[in-house]
Design a protein around this motif. Sequence first.
Motif, PDB file in Angstrom:
ATOM      1  N   GLN A   1       0.837  -1.187   0.000  1.00  0.00           N
ATOM      2  CA  GLN A   1       0.000   0.000   0.000  1.00  0.00           C
ATOM      3  C   GLN A   1       0.875   1.241   0.000  1.00  0.00           C
ATOM      4  OE1 GLN A   1      -2.457   0.660   3.473  1.00  0.00           O
ATOM      5  NE2 GLN A   1      -4.007   1.721   2.255  1.00  0.00           N
ATOM      6  N   LEU A   2       0.603   2.134  -0.923  1.00  0.00           N
ATOM      7  CA  LEU A   2       1.284   3.409  -1.017  1.00  0.00           C
ATOM      8  C   LEU A   2       0.238   4.457  -1.362  1.00  0.00           C
ATOM      9  CD1 LEU A   2       4.268   2.200  -3.216  1.00  0.00           C
ATOM     10  CD2 LEU A   2       4.472   2.987  -0.847  1.00  0.00           C
ATOM     11  N   VAL A   3       0.079   5.441  -0.505  1.00  0.00           N
ATOM     12  CA  VAL A   3      -0.928   6.469  -0.719  1.00  0.00           C
ATOM     13  C   VAL A   3      -0.282   7.840  -0.576  1.00  0.00           C
ATOM     14  CG1 VAL A   3      -3.131   7.415   0.008  1.00  0.00           C
ATOM     15  CG2 VAL A   3      -2.727   4.947   0.179  1.00  0.00           C
ATOM     16  N   GLU A   4      -0.241   8.564  -1.683  1.00  0.00           N
ATOM     17  CA  GLU A   4       0.368   9.889  -1.693  1.00  0.00           C
ATOM     18  C   GLU A   4      -0.663  10.973  -1.337  1.00  0.00           C
ATOM     19  OE1 GLU A   4       2.083   7.624  -5.320  1.00  0.00           O
ATOM     20  OE2 GLU A   4       0.153   7.882  -4.316  1.00  0.00           O
ATOM     21  N   SER A   5      -0.157  12.056  -0.790  1.00  0.00           N
ATOM     22  CA  SER A   5      -0.989  13.221  -0.504  1.00  0.00           C
ATOM     23  C   SER A   5      -0.092  14.451  -0.421  1.00  0.00           C
ATOM     24  CB  SER A   5      -1.769  13.044   0.805  1.00  0.00           C
ATOM     25  OG  SER A   5      -0.878  12.901   1.894  1.00  0.00           O
ATOM     26  N   GLY A   6      -0.708  15.602  -0.378  1.00  0.00           N
ATOM     27  CA  GLY A   6       0.058  16.826  -0.200  1.00  0.00           C
ATOM     28  C   GLY A   6       0.242  17.655  -1.449  1.00  0.00           C
TER      29      GLY A   6
ATOM     30  N   SER B   1      10.551  -2.054   2.414  1.00  0.00           N
ATOM     31  CA  SER B   1      11.190  -2.400   1.143  1.00  0.00           C
ATOM     32  C   SER B   1      12.618  -1.885   1.088  1.00  0.00           C
ATOM     33  CB  SER B   1      10.390  -1.815  -0.028  1.00  0.00           C
ATOM     34  OG  SER B   1       9.090  -2.349  -0.075  1.00  0.00           O
ATOM     35  N   ALA B   2      13.419  -2.562   0.316  1.00  0.00           N
ATOM     36  CA  ALA B   2      14.828  -2.194   0.192  1.00  0.00           C
ATOM     37  C   ALA B   2      15.013  -0.803  -0.382  1.00  0.00           C
ATOM     38  CB  ALA B   2      15.556  -3.215  -0.659  1.00  0.00           C
ATOM     39  N   CYS B   3      14.105  -0.416  -1.258  1.00  0.00           N
ATOM     40  CA  CYS B   3      14.220   0.872  -1.934  1.00  0.00           C
ATOM     41  C   CYS B   3      12.864   1.573  -1.930  1.00  0.00           C
ATOM     42  CB  CYS B   3      14.664   0.694  -3.375  1.00  0.00           C
ATOM     43  SG  CYS B   3      16.071  -0.406  -3.603  1.00  0.00           S
TER      44      CYS B   3
ATOM     45  N   ALA C   1       8.008   1.651  -4.470  1.00  0.00           N
ATOM     46  CA  ALA C   1       8.837   0.781  -3.638  1.00  0.00           C
ATOM     47  C   ALA C   1       9.390  -0.359  -4.473  1.00  0.00           C
ATOM     48  CB  ALA C   1       8.017   0.223  -2.472  1.00  0.00           C
ATOM     49  N   SER C   2      10.529  -0.849  -4.038  1.00  0.00           N
ATOM     50  CA  SER C   2      11.160  -1.953  -4.742  1.00  0.00           C
ATOM     51  C   SER C   2      11.891  -2.833  -3.746  1.00  0.00           C
ATOM     52  CB  SER C   2      12.163  -1.406  -5.777  1.00  0.00           C
ATOM     53  OG  SER C   2      12.970  -2.445  -6.275  1.00  0.00           O
ATOM     54  N   ASP C   3      11.850  -4.131  -4.003  1.00  0.00           N
ATOM     55  CA  ASP C   3      12.608  -5.065  -3.186  1.00  0.00           C
ATOM     56  C   ASP C   3      13.889  -5.502  -3.881  1.00  0.00           C
ATOM     57  OD1 ASP C   3       9.670  -6.608  -1.771  1.00  0.00           O
ATOM     58  OD2 ASP C   3      11.072  -5.170  -0.894  1.00  0.00           O
ATOM     59  N   HIS C   4      14.146  -4.897  -5.008  1.00  0.00           N
ATOM     60  CA  HIS C   4      15.359  -5.262  -5.742  1.00  0.00           C
ATOM     61  C   HIS C   4      16.579  -4.876  -4.926  1.00  0.00           C
ATOM     62  CE1 HIS C   4      18.175  -5.505  -9.153  1.00  0.00           C
ATOM     63  NE2 HIS C   4      17.278  -6.320  -9.665  1.00  0.00           N
ATOM     64  N   GLY C   5      17.597  -5.681  -5.013  1.00  0.00           N
ATOM     65  CA  GLY C   5      18.778  -5.446  -4.214  1.00  0.00           C
ATOM     66  C   GLY C   5      19.487  -4.143  -4.542  1.00  0.00           C
TER      67      GLY C   5
ATOM     68  N   LYS D   1      13.621  -0.475 -11.556  1.00  0.00           N
ATOM     69  CA  LYS D   1      13.257  -1.725 -10.894  1.00  0.00           C
ATOM     70  C   LYS D   1      12.106  -1.579  -9.899  1.00  0.00           C
ATOM     71  CE  LYS D   1      16.666  -3.908 -12.859  1.00  0.00           C
ATOM     72  NZ  LYS D   1      16.406  -4.893 -13.935  1.00  0.00           N
ATOM     73  N   PHE D   2      11.519  -0.396  -9.813  1.00  0.00           N
ATOM     74  CA  PHE D   2      10.442  -0.197  -8.855  1.00  0.00           C
ATOM     75  C   PHE D   2       9.183  -0.908  -9.325  1.00  0.00           C
ATOM     76  CE2 PHE D   2      11.823   2.717  -5.535  1.00  0.00           C
ATOM     77  CZ  PHE D   2      13.108   2.994  -5.994  1.00  0.00           C
TER      78      PHE D   2
END
Length: 122
Positions: free
Chosen positions: A3-8, A31-33, A98-102, A108-109
């Motif tokens: 879940q990612l929720v932007e605001s502002g 997440s890693a990134c 977000a990304s879990d890539h190393g 890679k996101f």
Amino acid sequence: QVQLVESGGGSVQAGGSLRLSCAASAYTFSSACMGWFRQAPGKEREWVAIYWRLFRKADIGFFVKDRFTFSQDEEKNILFLHMNTLKPEDAGMYYCAASDHGYCDATKFKYWGHGTQVTVSS
């Protein structure tokens, strides 16, 4: 759960400031990134800030390096993008990702929010 929720986002005059927020689920926040990206009409999406969790450091895009900063609230799982001295060319849709890539490569996101709109008038 991802879940990612932007605001502002909003409308400001050139020279103004905005602070964007991205509320993430605990899973996603770990997440890693983590990153902020933007896309203007008719242009390709570009990365604005990328946070390397392993090294606890943020890379800021050279075109906003002196005006934007990245921060986070680890207790509340919120990312922030502080935008100062905004210019008309900063306008666009801003996304949290977000990304879990190393390796925190901008390509890679995998997980994306729906975005928050930023408008800058001259």
